[in-house]
Design an enzyme around this catalytic site. Structure first.
Site, PDB file in Angstrom:
ATOM      1  N   HIS A  28       0.762  -1.071   0.126  1.00  5.25           N
ATOM      2  CA  HIS A  28       0.049   0.052   0.020  1.00  5.25           C
ATOM      3  C   HIS A  28       0.928   1.297   0.176  1.00  5.25           C
ATOM      4  O   HIS A  28       2.010   1.226   0.379  1.00  5.25           O
ATOM      5  CB  HIS A  28      -0.875   0.033   1.086  1.00  5.25           C
ATOM      6  CG  HIS A  28      -0.389   0.352   2.481  1.00  5.25           C
ATOM      7  ND1 HIS A  28      -0.168   1.417   2.989  1.00  5.25           N
ATOM      8  CD2 HIS A  28       0.311  -0.631   3.423  1.00  5.25           C
ATOM      9  CE1 HIS A  28       0.410   1.480   4.084  1.00  5.25           C
ATOM     10  NE2 HIS A  28       0.846   0.282   4.327  1.00  5.25           N
ATOM     11  N   CYS A  29       0.234   2.439  -0.445  1.00  4.16           N
ATOM     12  CA  CYS A  29       1.021   3.731  -0.421  1.00  4.16           C
ATOM     13  C   CYS A  29       0.014   4.469   0.356  1.00  4.16           C
ATOM     14  O   CYS A  29      -0.620   3.983   1.339  1.00  4.16           O
ATOM     15  CB  CYS A  29       1.223   4.161  -1.637  1.00  4.16           C
ATOM     16  SG  CYS A  29      -0.466   4.274  -2.663  1.00  4.16           S
ATOM     17  N   ALA A  30       0.227   5.933   0.267  1.00  2.00           N
ATOM     18  CA  ALA A  30      -0.568   6.654   1.000  1.00  2.00           C
ATOM     19  C   ALA A  30      -2.142   6.614   1.084  1.00  2.00           C
ATOM     20  O   ALA A  30      -3.153   6.727   1.981  1.00  2.00           O
ATOM     21  CB  ALA A  30      -0.214   8.246   0.869  1.00  2.00           C
ATOM     22  N   THR A  31      -2.510   6.172  -0.196  1.00  5.46           N
ATOM     23  CA  THR A  31      -4.064   6.155  -0.399  1.00  5.46           C
ATOM     24  C   THR A  31      -4.596   4.844  -0.983  1.00  5.46           C
ATOM     25  O   THR A  31      -5.888   4.476  -0.925  1.00  5.46           O
ATOM     26  CB  THR A  31      -4.719   7.369  -1.223  1.00  5.46           C
ATOM     27  OG1 THR A  31      -4.021   7.187  -2.589  1.00  5.46           O
ATOM     28  CG2 THR A  31      -4.175   8.647  -0.668  1.00  5.46           C
ATOM     29  N   ARG A  32      -3.875   4.073  -1.575  1.00  6.39           N
ATOM     30  CA  ARG A  32      -4.223   3.121  -2.409  1.00  6.39           C
ATOM     31  C   ARG A  32      -3.746   1.656  -1.577  1.00  6.39           C
ATOM     32  O   ARG A  32      -2.533   1.469  -1.399  1.00  6.39           O
ATOM     33  CB  ARG A  32      -3.747   3.127  -3.881  1.00  6.39           C
ATOM     34  CG  ARG A  32      -3.753   4.435  -4.676  1.00  6.39           C
ATOM     35  CD  ARG A  32      -3.369   4.492  -5.913  1.00  6.39           C
ATOM     36  NE  ARG A  32      -3.324   5.801  -6.408  1.00  6.39           N
ATOM     37  CZ  ARG A  32      -2.735   6.078  -7.593  1.00  6.39           C
ATOM     38  NH1 ARG A  32      -2.431   5.195  -8.439  1.00  6.39           N
ATOM     39  NH2 ARG A  32      -2.596   7.343  -7.996  1.00  6.39           N
TER      40      ARG A  32
END
Length: 472
Positions: A28-32
Site C-alpha cells: 500500500h501507499c498513502a491512499t491505495r
C-alpha cells in the site's frame, strides 16, 4: 466474536478480486491498496467498486490498485495481511511489476522509485525555507521592535544548515537511492555520491560564480564538484549498481568484501568525474534553461497549459518527471514556480468532486464524493479523480478547466514556493514569505471555476440513471 467493519471490508475485497489464491502479494501507499493478481479475468470490477469505503479501483504499473484513502488503507492492509496474504513494501512489489508496460513506462516508474524516497528531505527543507522567510519579514519583525539587521549572524548560520544541507549533498541522496532501486549496495551508492561533492574538488557554485576555477584534466576536461546536480548522480548510480553486480559475480566469495566495493568505486568515480559529469551537467543546463523559458512564457500561458494538463499526466503515471524539474529549480533559484500551478490543478479536482457530492441525491455517491474532495484539498487527488470525476468524465474535464484557470493566475502573479511535494492546504506553509494571500486566491479561483462548471454543466443524477440502465 463479531468481526470489525474493516475486517469485513478486507474479506469482501479479497473475495471480489478472486479469492486468496488469485492474490500474489499486497502492498500500500498513502491512499491505495496495491495488489499483484494472478488472473485479471477473475477480478469483479463492479463488485470491488461497490464495497464500502472503496473509492475506485484500476490497473496501473502492473498492479491492481484499490483506492481507500489516507488512514483507511493502512487499516484494511493490516486486516488483509492478518488473513494470511503476503505483504510487501511498495518498492519490493514494484520490482515484481517492473517488467510490465512499455520501455518508456518502465523508465518513468524507475525514475519515480528513485526520487520519491528523497522527497521527504526536500519537503522538510522547503518548510525550513518558508519559516525562515516568515521570520525574516520586516512587518513581522516590526511587531517585536526589530529589523532584519538585528537578526544574529549565528541564527542566520543555523537556518543555512537547515536549508542548504539537503541540496549540498543531493548527489549523495540520488546515488544512494539509485543504487537501491537498481540492485546495488546503497552504502556504495552513498559513498559514490559523496565523492561527487568532495571538498577536495572545486565547488560547483563557486565555479559558476567565478570564485574558483575547474580543474582541467588532460587540458580540456573540466572537473568540478557536483553540488546540487541530479543527472550525473542518477546515471552514475544506474551504471554503478550494474557494475557492482557484474563484479560481484566474477570475484571469489572470499575477496568479495574487499574487491567489489573497491573496484566499483574506483571505476565509477573516474568515469563519473571525467565522462558522465561533464556531459550530463551540460545536458542539465539545457533542461533547466528550457524549463525556465517555458515558465516565463508571457500572459500566463505556461500556467494555463500546465494547470490544465497536469492531472492528465498524473493519470498516465509519468508525473514523476516533474520531480527532477522542481528539484533543479529549488537548487538553482531557491524557489519552485511549478508548485502553485500544480496545486491549482489538484484543488480544482477537489472542487469538481465537491460539486458532485453536494448536487447528487445518491447517498452512496455523496458519501464517496465529499470525503474525496476533502482529500484533494489536502493534496491527494486519487480518490476524487478515480472514485468520482473520471467515473462520470465531465466533472474531470471541468476540474481540468478550473486547474487551467488557477494556473493561469498563478503564472501571472509569479507565485513561487519555497519547497515541493506538499500542495493545497498543507502547501500554504511554502508561501509564508508574503505570498500567502495570492496563493489562497488562485486556489479559491480553481475550486470555484471547477465547482461552478460541474454544478451547471458537468453532473446530474440523470447520469446515474443512465449507468444503471446500461448495466441492466
Amino acid at each position: 466474536m463479531e468481526k470489525s467493519e474493516n475486517r469485513l471490508i478486507a474479506e469482501q475485497i479479497v473475495e471480489a478480486i478472486g479469492g486468496e489464491e488469485n492474490i500474489e502479494s499486497i502492498a500500500h501507499c498513502a491512499t491505495r491498496l496495491r495488489l499483484m493478481v494472478s488472473d485479471r479475468e477473475k477480478v469483479n470490477q463492479e463488485r470491488v467498486e461497490s464495497i464500502d469505503k472503496v473509492k475506485g479501483a484500476f490497473y496501473n504499473s502492473g498492479q491492481y490498485q484499490v483506492i481507500l484513502g489516507t488512514g483507511t488503507v493502512n487499516r484494511i492492509y493490516e486486516e488483509m495481511t492478518s488473513l494470511g496474504l503476503e505483504g510487501k513494501t511498495k518498492s519490493e512489489q514494484a520490482k515484481g511489476a517492473a517488467k510490465s508496460g512499455n520501455a518508456f513506462q518502465r523508465a518513468i516508474r524507475s525514475f519515480g522509485d528513485v526520487f520519491v524516497p528523497i522527497i521527504p528531505a526536500l519537503v522538510a527543507t522547503g518548510l525550513f525555507m518558508g519559516l525562515r522567510g516568515l521570520v525574516m519579514q520586516e512587518k513581522l519583525l516590526a511587531l517585536f521592535g526589530l529589523t532584519p539587521g538585528d537578526i544574529s549572524d549565528h541564527f542566520i548560520l543555523f537556518t543555512q544548515v537547515l536549508t542548504d544541507t539537503a541540496f549540498i549533498f543531493l548527489p549523495a541522496l540520488v546515488a544512494w537511492s539509485t543504487f537501491r532501486v537498481f540492485g546495488g549496495s546503497p552504502i556504495i551508492g552513498l559513498i559514490l555520491g559523496l565523492m561527487l561533492v568532495s571538498p577536495a574538488l572545486p565547488n560547483a557554485w563557486d565555479v559558476a560564480a567565478g570564485k574558483a576555477e575547474a580543474i582541467r584534466f588532460l587540458g580540456f576536461i573540466p572537473v568540478v564538484g557536483y553540488q546540487g546536480s541530479v543527472l550525473p548522480a542518477f546515471i552514475a548510480g544506474i551504471l554503478g549498481a550494474k557494475l557492482e553486480r557484474v563484479i560481484r559475480k566474477r570475484v571469489p566469495e572470499a575477496l568479495d568484501l574487499i574487491l567489489t566495493p573497491f573496484l566499483t568505486l574506483l571505476v565509477m568515480i573516474v568515469f563519473a568525474l571525467l565522462v558522465i559529469g561533464p556531459i550530463l551537467h551540460s545536458l542539465e543546463e539545457v533542461i533547466m534553461n528550457a524549463t525556465v523559458s517555458i515558465l516565463q512564457w508571457p500572459f500566463g500561458i505556461s500556467g494555463l497549459l500546465i494547470g490544465f494538463f497536469q492531472q492528465i499526466i498524473v493519470i498516465t503515471g509519468v508525473h514523476h518527471i516533474f520531480n527532477l524539474l522542481e528539484i533543479q529549480l529549488l537548487e538553482r533559484f531557491g524557489n519552485n514556480p511549478f508548485n502553485a500551478i500544480i496545486t491549482c490543478a489538484i484543488a480544482a479536482q477537489g472542487g469538481a468532486a465537491l460539486a458532485v457530492g453536494l448536487k447528487t441525491k445518491s447517498k452512496n455517491l455523496k458519501a464517496l464524493a465529499l470525503p474525496s474532495s476533502l482529500s484533494a484539498f489536502l493534496g491527494i487527488t486519487e480518490p476524487a479523480i478515480f472514485g468520482v470525476n473520471l467515473r462520470y468524465m465531465k466533472p474531470f474535464v471541468m476540474g481540468l478547466i478550473g486547474g487551467g484557470a488557477g494556473g493561469f493566475l498563478a503564472s501571472l502573479f509569479g507565485l513561487k514556493a519555497t519547497g515541493m511535494a506538499i500542495t493545497a492546504i498543507p502547501g500554504t506553509l511554502l508561501y509564508l514569505n508574503g505570498q500567502l494571500p495570492l496563493y489562497l486566491l488562485v486556489n479559491l479561483v480553481s475550486i470555484a471555476v471547477a465547482f461552478a462548471l460541474t454544478w451547471m454543466f458537468g453532473f446530474s443524477d440523470a447520469v446515474l440513471d443512465k449507468k444503471r440502465s446500461a448495466k441492466e
